[in-house]
Design a protein around this motif. Sequence first.
Motif, short mmCIF file in Angstrom:
data_model
loop_
_atom_site.label_atom_id
_atom_site.label_comp_id
_atom_site.label_asym_id
_atom_site.label_seq_id
_atom_site.Cartn_x
_atom_site.Cartn_y
_atom_site.Cartn_z
N LEU A 1 -145.11 -20.79 23.30
CA LEU A 1 -145.70 -19.46 22.29
C LEU A 1 -146.90 -19.25 22.93
O LEU A 1 -147.50 -18.09 23.04
N SER A 2 -147.79 -20.27 23.47
CA SER A 2 -149.07 -20.24 23.54
C SER A 2 -149.38 -19.24 24.72
O SER A 2 -150.25 -18.32 25.06
N THR A 3 -148.20 -19.27 25.95
CA THR A 3 -148.60 -18.46 26.83
C THR A 3 -147.40 -17.34 27.19
O THR A 3 -147.30 -16.56 27.88
N ALA A 4 -146.48 -17.22 26.08
CA ALA A 4 -145.49 -16.48 25.99
C ALA A 4 -146.06 -14.96 26.14
O ALA A 4 -145.20 -14.08 26.54
N VAL A 5 -147.07 -14.68 25.46
CA VAL A 5 -147.61 -13.35 25.05
C VAL A 5 -148.36 -12.90 26.25
O VAL A 5 -148.85 -11.65 26.32
N ILE A 6 -148.39 -13.69 27.21
CA ILE A 6 -149.49 -13.19 28.44
C ILE A 6 -148.83 -12.17 29.05
O ILE A 6 -147.61 -12.03 29.43
N GLY A 7 -149.71 -10.93 29.07
CA GLY A 7 -149.16 -9.65 29.81
C GLY A 7 -148.25 -8.71 28.68
O GLY A 7 -148.15 -7.68 29.18
N MET A 8 -148.28 -8.93 27.53
CA MET A 8 -147.86 -8.35 26.34
C MET A 8 -148.91 -7.53 25.89
O MET A 8 -150.10 -7.47 26.07
N LYS A 9 -148.52 -6.32 25.13
CA LYS A 9 -149.44 -5.34 24.55
C LYS A 9 -149.31 -5.42 23.01
O LYS A 9 -148.11 -5.75 22.70
N PRO A 10 -150.39 -5.18 22.34
CA PRO A 10 -150.22 -4.79 20.84
C PRO A 10 -148.76 -3.91 20.41
O PRO A 10 -148.54 -3.03 20.89
N GLY A 11 -147.83 -4.44 19.51
CA GLY A 11 -146.66 -3.75 19.22
C GLY A 11 -145.63 -4.16 20.08
O GLY A 11 -144.69 -3.55 19.84
N GLY A 12 -145.51 -4.84 21.05
CA GLY A 12 -144.86 -5.27 22.08
C GLY A 12 -143.86 -6.21 21.47
O GLY A 12 -144.37 -7.14 20.44
N ARG A 13 -142.68 -6.29 22.13
CA ARG A 13 -141.67 -7.25 21.58
C ARG A 13 -141.05 -7.73 22.94
O ARG A 13 -140.41 -7.18 23.88
N ARG A 14 -140.93 -9.15 22.92
CA ARG A 14 -140.54 -10.03 24.17
C ARG A 14 -139.49 -11.01 23.47
O ARG A 14 -139.65 -11.77 22.81
N THR A 15 -138.39 -11.40 24.48
CA THR A 15 -137.75 -12.38 24.32
C THR A 15 -137.79 -13.51 25.53
O THR A 15 -137.87 -13.02 26.83
N VAL A 16 -138.20 -14.62 25.32
CA VAL A 16 -138.27 -15.72 26.14
C VAL A 16 -137.31 -16.72 26.02
O VAL A 16 -137.00 -17.23 24.90
N TYR A 17 -136.65 -17.14 27.08
CA TYR A 17 -135.47 -17.82 27.44
C TYR A 17 -136.16 -19.62 27.28
O TYR A 17 -136.84 -19.73 28.60
N ILE A 18 -135.95 -20.37 26.47
CA ILE A 18 -136.82 -21.39 26.60
C ILE A 18 -135.95 -22.53 27.06
O ILE A 18 -134.99 -23.08 26.18
N ASP A 19 -135.78 -23.05 28.30
CA ASP A 19 -134.92 -24.14 28.83
C ASP A 19 -135.71 -25.14 29.43
O ASP A 19 -135.33 -26.05 30.03
N LYS A 20 -136.97 -25.36 29.03
CA LYS A 20 -137.72 -26.60 29.36
C LYS A 20 -137.97 -27.41 27.91
O LYS A 20 -138.61 -26.83 27.26
N PRO A 21 -137.61 -28.37 27.80
CA PRO A 21 -137.55 -29.16 26.70
C PRO A 21 -139.12 -29.33 26.19
O PRO A 21 -139.46 -29.29 25.02
N GLU A 22 -140.03 -29.59 27.20
CA GLU A 22 -141.36 -29.74 26.82
C GLU A 22 -142.05 -28.45 26.36
O GLU A 22 -143.05 -28.56 25.78
N LEU A 23 -141.30 -27.39 26.53
CA LEU A 23 -142.15 -26.01 26.05
C LEU A 23 -141.32 -25.63 24.66
O LEU A 23 -141.67 -24.62 24.38
N GLY A 24 -140.25 -26.49 24.39
CA GLY A 24 -139.45 -26.13 23.13
C GLY A 24 -139.69 -26.98 22.25
O GLY A 24 -140.60 -27.40 21.84
N TYR A 25 -138.35 -27.80 21.80
CA TYR A 25 -138.61 -28.65 20.53
C TYR A 25 -137.94 -30.03 21.23
O TYR A 25 -136.64 -30.17 21.25
N VAL A 26 -138.82 -30.85 21.71
CA VAL A 26 -138.30 -32.10 22.48
C VAL A 26 -137.75 -32.98 21.21
O VAL A 26 -136.66 -33.62 21.71
N LYS A 27 -138.08 -32.95 20.09
CA LYS A 27 -137.56 -33.92 18.99
C LYS A 27 -136.37 -32.89 18.16
O LYS A 27 -135.90 -33.35 17.09
N GLY A 28 -136.50 -31.81 18.56
CA GLY A 28 -135.50 -30.87 17.61
C GLY A 28 -136.26 -30.07 16.51
O GLY A 28 -137.45 -30.73 16.10
#
Length: 223
Positions: free
Chosen positions: A176-203
Amino acid sequence: MQSLAQKHAVCFNSVQPRITTQTRTLTCHCKAAAGKGPQATRREALLLGISAAAAAPALLPLPAQAGFRKELKKKKVPLEDYTLSEVDGLRFYDKEEGRGKQIKAGDKVVVHFDCKFKGIDAVSSRYARTLGGNRTVAEPFEFTVGESINVTTKMAGDTAGGLFAGGSGPKPPPALSTAVIGMKPGGRRTVYIDKPELGYVKGNQEIPAGAAFDLEVEVLSVL
């Protein structure tokens, strides 16, 4: 003795019968009466009219249910239509562009986020806290773009006049820390998290350890 439905069975399966008022009897001019000329009493005619009115909706064409369902169930965007981020290497898709200046590292933003795994909204700021009676309330998440995500624990009584049941809010993924870079206020974005270190390593909740999932972000404001 034939019942009213038997006498006029064809009426209910084809067209609404036409009833003609005569001196003391009412004659049905439907196909069932053709050649036989059965006559109905006023009571039978009244019952026949009510039955025909009740059956009429069933004769009308059904609405385009398939098209209606298609509107309700949004088609999922294939991954090949996603854009590869140069910041974190994750794929993203902008559902809504928003307005204003693009968000950059160092900006402080307020967002709503949803982590969805196999259609399940597993972790969400929209259902962040539990009130008495199992009621839930949204709690937007505030952070500085590009910095490590830290979740501040709020105990019962900190907000909402002491109505919260206590415990920390939902934990967003590091992405989430970098997922919003390039977005604008009011924008909506879907990011596919397929890197465990950027998701939930422990679930987390229904998301298994290291599993891929969709992170949906909505930028509410830039502070």
